[in-house]
Design a protein around this motif. Structure first.
Motif, short mmCIF file in Angstrom:
data_model
loop_
_atom_site.label_atom_id
_atom_site.label_comp_id
_atom_site.label_asym_id
_atom_site.label_seq_id
_atom_site.Cartn_x
_atom_site.Cartn_y
_atom_site.Cartn_z
N PHE A 149 0.87 -1.17 0.00
CA PHE A 149 0.00 0.00 0.00
C PHE A 149 0.91 1.22 0.00
O PHE A 149 1.73 1.40 0.91
CB PHE A 149 -0.91 0.01 1.23
CG PHE A 149 -1.90 1.12 1.21
CD1 PHE A 149 -3.18 0.91 0.72
CD2 PHE A 149 -1.56 2.39 1.65
CE1 PHE A 149 -4.10 1.94 0.68
CE2 PHE A 149 -2.47 3.43 1.62
CZ PHE A 149 -3.75 3.20 1.12
N ASP B 209 -5.86 3.35 -2.03
CA ASP B 209 -7.32 3.51 -2.02
C ASP B 209 -7.62 4.82 -2.74
O ASP B 209 -6.72 5.59 -3.07
CB ASP B 209 -7.91 3.44 -0.61
CG ASP B 209 -7.34 4.46 0.34
OD1 ASP B 209 -7.13 5.62 -0.06
OD2 ASP B 209 -7.09 4.11 1.52
N ASN B 210 -8.90 5.05 -3.01
CA ASN B 210 -9.24 6.21 -3.82
C ASN B 210 -9.10 7.54 -3.08
O ASN B 210 -9.22 8.59 -3.70
CB ASN B 210 -10.61 6.06 -4.47
CG ASN B 210 -11.63 5.43 -3.58
OD1 ASN B 210 -11.42 5.28 -2.39
ND2 ASN B 210 -12.75 5.04 -4.14
N VAL C 159 -8.20 0.61 -4.82
CA VAL C 159 -9.20 -0.13 -4.07
C VAL C 159 -10.25 0.84 -3.55
O VAL C 159 -9.92 1.86 -2.93
CB VAL C 159 -8.53 -0.87 -2.88
CG1 VAL C 159 -9.57 -1.59 -2.04
CG2 VAL C 159 -7.47 -1.82 -3.38
N ASP C 160 -11.50 0.53 -3.82
CA ASP C 160 -12.60 1.32 -3.25
C ASP C 160 -12.83 0.88 -1.82
O ASP C 160 -12.81 -0.32 -1.53
CB ASP C 160 -13.89 1.11 -4.04
CG ASP C 160 -13.83 1.71 -5.43
OD1 ASP C 160 -13.20 2.78 -5.59
OD2 ASP C 160 -14.41 1.11 -6.36
N PHE C 161 -13.04 1.84 -0.95
CA PHE C 161 -13.38 1.46 0.41
C PHE C 161 -14.89 1.31 0.52
O PHE C 161 -15.65 1.79 -0.31
CB PHE C 161 -12.83 2.48 1.42
CG PHE C 161 -13.31 3.88 1.22
CD1 PHE C 161 -14.48 4.31 1.80
CD2 PHE C 161 -12.58 4.77 0.45
CE1 PHE C 161 -14.94 5.60 1.62
CE2 PHE C 161 -13.02 6.07 0.27
CZ PHE C 161 -14.21 6.49 0.85
N ASP D 25 -15.98 0.20 6.21
CA ASP D 25 -14.62 0.63 6.50
C ASP D 25 -14.63 1.98 7.23
O ASP D 25 -13.83 2.19 8.16
CB ASP D 25 -13.79 0.74 5.22
CG ASP D 25 -13.63 -0.59 4.50
OD1 ASP D 25 -13.67 -1.64 5.17
OD2 ASP D 25 -13.45 -0.57 3.27
N HIS E 142 -6.61 4.01 5.42
CA HIS E 142 -5.54 3.38 4.64
C HIS E 142 -5.08 2.08 5.31
O HIS E 142 -4.86 1.07 4.65
CB HIS E 142 -4.34 4.32 4.49
CG HIS E 142 -4.65 5.62 3.83
ND1 HIS E 142 -5.61 5.78 2.86
CD2 HIS E 142 -4.10 6.84 4.02
CE1 HIS E 142 -5.65 7.05 2.48
NE2 HIS E 142 -4.74 7.71 3.18
N VAL F 112 -7.76 -0.62 4.75
CA VAL F 112 -7.71 -1.11 3.36
C VAL F 112 -6.48 -1.98 3.15
O VAL F 112 -6.55 -3.05 2.54
CB VAL F 112 -7.76 0.06 2.36
CG1 VAL F 112 -7.46 -0.41 0.94
CG2 VAL F 112 -9.12 0.76 2.41
N SER F 113 -5.33 -1.53 3.67
CA SER F 113 -4.11 -2.32 3.48
C SER F 113 -4.23 -3.69 4.15
O SER F 113 -3.78 -4.70 3.60
CB SER F 113 -2.88 -1.56 4.01
OG SER F 113 -2.90 -1.47 5.41
N CYS G 3 -6.31 -6.02 2.13
CA CYS G 3 -5.61 -6.44 0.91
C CYS G 3 -4.31 -7.18 1.21
O CYS G 3 -3.55 -7.49 0.29
CB CYS G 3 -5.32 -5.22 0.04
SG CYS G 3 -6.80 -4.42 -0.59
#
Length: 129
Positions: free
Chosen positions: A4, A41-42, A75-77, A81, A98, A101-102, A105
């Motif tokens: 990430f 992420d976006n 990656v969309d959250f 989240d 972040h 998300v990390s 993933c």
């Protein structure tokens, strides 16, 4: 291994930061060459825009247009989240997102931000990190 990539990697590369500029440029080169699998992420792109705006960088659009074609998975959250972010505010809400998300993933975070409990400093990054 997935990595990430935090917004500061792109910012420090762009402004050629005294400490992190070269290290971050090397990481972006490795992404471009597909030597590492990078995800963001976006929100990262907005953070890059905001940081460069605060620094007075004039060609912000060009910078974003240079990042977008890189082989990075965005990656969309999810709504859940954001709810998860509220449970631990020891990090900023953005960094907490972040981290979440990390984790989902299975990615290690590359960041100069020492607020992350577990991260790889851009200047300590190796392909074995």
């Amino acid at each position: 291994m997935n990595y990430f990539v935090d917004s500061n990697v792109f910012v420090y590369a762009k402004i050629n930061d005294k400490k992190y500029g070269k290290c971050c440029q090397d990481i972006i080169k490795k992404i471009y060459e597909k030597k590492i699998e990078a995800i963001i992420d976006n929100i990262i792109l907005l953070e890059v825009v905001n940081a460069l705006r605060k620094l007075g960088v004039k060609d912000i659009e060009d910078e974003i247009l240079a990042i977008l074609p890189l082989p990075i998975r965005i990656v969309d959250f999810k709504q859940e989240d954001i709810v998860e972010v509220t449970k631990d505010l020891s990090l900023s809400p953005y960094d907490s997102l972040h981290y979440i998300v990390s984790k989902k993933c299975n990615a290690k975070i590359i960041s100069a931000d020492k607020g992350f409990k577990v991260r790889i400093d851009p200047c300590n990054f190796t392909l074995d990190s």
